[in-house]
Design a protein around this motif. Sequence first.
Motif, short mmCIF file in Angstrom:
data_model
loop_
_atom_site.label_atom_id
_atom_site.label_comp_id
_atom_site.label_asym_id
_atom_site.label_seq_id
_atom_site.Cartn_x
_atom_site.Cartn_y
_atom_site.Cartn_z
N TYR A 1 0.84 -1.19 0.00
CA TYR A 1 0.00 0.00 0.00
C TYR A 1 0.88 1.24 0.00
N ARG A 2 0.27 2.35 -0.44
CA ARG A 2 0.94 3.64 -0.48
C ARG A 2 -0.13 4.70 -0.25
N THR A 3 0.17 5.70 0.58
CA THR A 3 -0.79 6.75 0.86
C THR A 3 -0.36 8.06 0.22
N GLN A 4 -1.34 8.87 -0.11
CA GLN A 4 -1.11 10.21 -0.64
C GLN A 4 -2.05 11.17 0.05
N LEU A 5 -1.52 12.28 0.52
CA LEU A 5 -2.30 13.30 1.23
C LEU A 5 -2.64 14.43 0.28
N TRP A 6 -3.85 14.99 0.40
CA TRP A 6 -4.30 16.08 -0.45
C TRP A 6 -3.60 17.38 -0.05
N ASP A 7 -3.10 18.11 -1.03
CA ASP A 7 -2.45 19.40 -0.80
C ASP A 7 -3.36 20.49 -1.34
N LYS A 8 -3.85 21.36 -0.44
CA LYS A 8 -4.78 22.42 -0.84
C LYS A 8 -4.13 23.43 -1.79
N GLN A 9 -2.86 23.74 -1.53
CA GLN A 9 -2.19 24.77 -2.33
C GLN A 9 -2.07 24.35 -3.80
N SER A 10 -1.60 23.15 -4.04
CA SER A 10 -1.44 22.70 -5.43
C SER A 10 -2.70 22.01 -5.95
N GLU A 11 -3.67 21.80 -5.07
CA GLU A 11 -4.93 21.10 -5.40
C GLU A 11 -4.66 19.77 -6.09
N SER A 12 -3.76 19.01 -5.49
CA SER A 12 -3.45 17.67 -5.99
C SER A 12 -2.95 16.82 -4.82
N PHE A 13 -2.82 15.55 -5.07
CA PHE A 13 -2.30 14.65 -4.05
C PHE A 13 -0.78 14.68 -4.09
N LEU A 14 -0.16 14.74 -2.91
CA LEU A 14 1.30 14.73 -2.81
C LEU A 14 1.83 13.35 -3.17
N ARG B 1 -0.85 -4.57 13.05
CA ARG B 1 0.49 -3.99 13.13
C ARG B 1 0.49 -2.56 12.60
N GLN B 2 1.40 -1.75 13.13
CA GLN B 2 1.57 -0.37 12.72
C GLN B 2 2.66 -0.29 11.64
N TYR B 3 2.40 0.45 10.57
CA TYR B 3 3.35 0.63 9.48
C TYR B 3 3.50 2.12 9.19
N GLY B 4 4.37 2.44 8.24
CA GLY B 4 4.57 3.82 7.83
C GLY B 4 3.56 4.24 6.77
N SER B 5 3.86 5.34 6.08
CA SER B 5 2.93 5.86 5.07
C SER B 5 2.84 4.96 3.85
N GLU B 6 3.85 4.12 3.65
CA GLU B 6 3.77 3.09 2.62
C GLU B 6 4.48 1.85 3.13
N GLY B 7 4.03 0.71 2.67
CA GLY B 7 4.64 -0.51 3.18
C GLY B 7 4.07 -1.76 2.57
N ARG B 8 4.52 -2.89 3.12
CA ARG B 8 4.10 -4.21 2.65
C ARG B 8 3.74 -5.04 3.87
N PHE B 9 2.60 -5.70 3.83
CA PHE B 9 2.21 -6.60 4.90
C PHE B 9 1.91 -7.96 4.31
N THR B 10 2.22 -9.00 5.08
CA THR B 10 1.96 -10.37 4.64
C THR B 10 1.32 -11.15 5.78
N PHE B 11 0.49 -12.08 5.41
CA PHE B 11 -0.10 -12.98 6.40
C PHE B 11 -0.45 -14.29 5.71
N THR B 12 -0.50 -15.34 6.51
CA THR B 12 -0.88 -16.66 6.01
C THR B 12 -2.24 -17.01 6.58
N SER B 13 -3.14 -17.36 5.70
CA SER B 13 -4.50 -17.70 6.09
C SER B 13 -4.59 -19.19 6.36
N HIS B 14 -5.19 -19.55 7.48
CA HIS B 14 -5.40 -20.96 7.80
C HIS B 14 -6.88 -21.33 7.73
#
Length: 142
Positions: A4-17, A40-53
């Motif tokens: 996942y990756r997150t992008q925050l809205w910037d009012k000044q440029s009226e676009s996502f950072l 689990r806690q991650y940063g603004s972008e990252g990778r998570f994995t899990f195994t389903s049983h």
Amino acid sequence: AGNYRTQLWDKQSESFLPSTPGLGMHVEVKDPDGKVVLSRQYGSEGRFTFTSHTPGEHQICLHSNSTRMALFAGGKLRVHLDIQVGEHTNNYPEIAAKDKLTELQLRARQLLDQVEQIQKEQNYQRYREERFRMTSESTNQR
């Protein structure tokens, strides 16, 4: 596995950072029975994995750790999510380098993983058929 990756809205440029420094995400995954598989806690972008049983539909929840930051930025947060399931989550070039496999051995490993995935899918379909049969018989009795 999920990226996942997150992008925050910037009012000044009226676009996502392009990136959102300082923003964290909490990832929680629950199995069909409601049992927490990953939390689990991650940063603004990252990778998570899990195994389903447990077969069935899993729930993935992404929570921002800072609602104040999103509200300050205009209240918009874009999340890009890429989910891979089964043998597609394996990084075969990395596995080959780590285990020192030849090309033929690596291909055999890939085929074994695919067979295992097919077997899991067949077991899941049998489980679904059994549940459907039980529901049909219950409905028929009523």
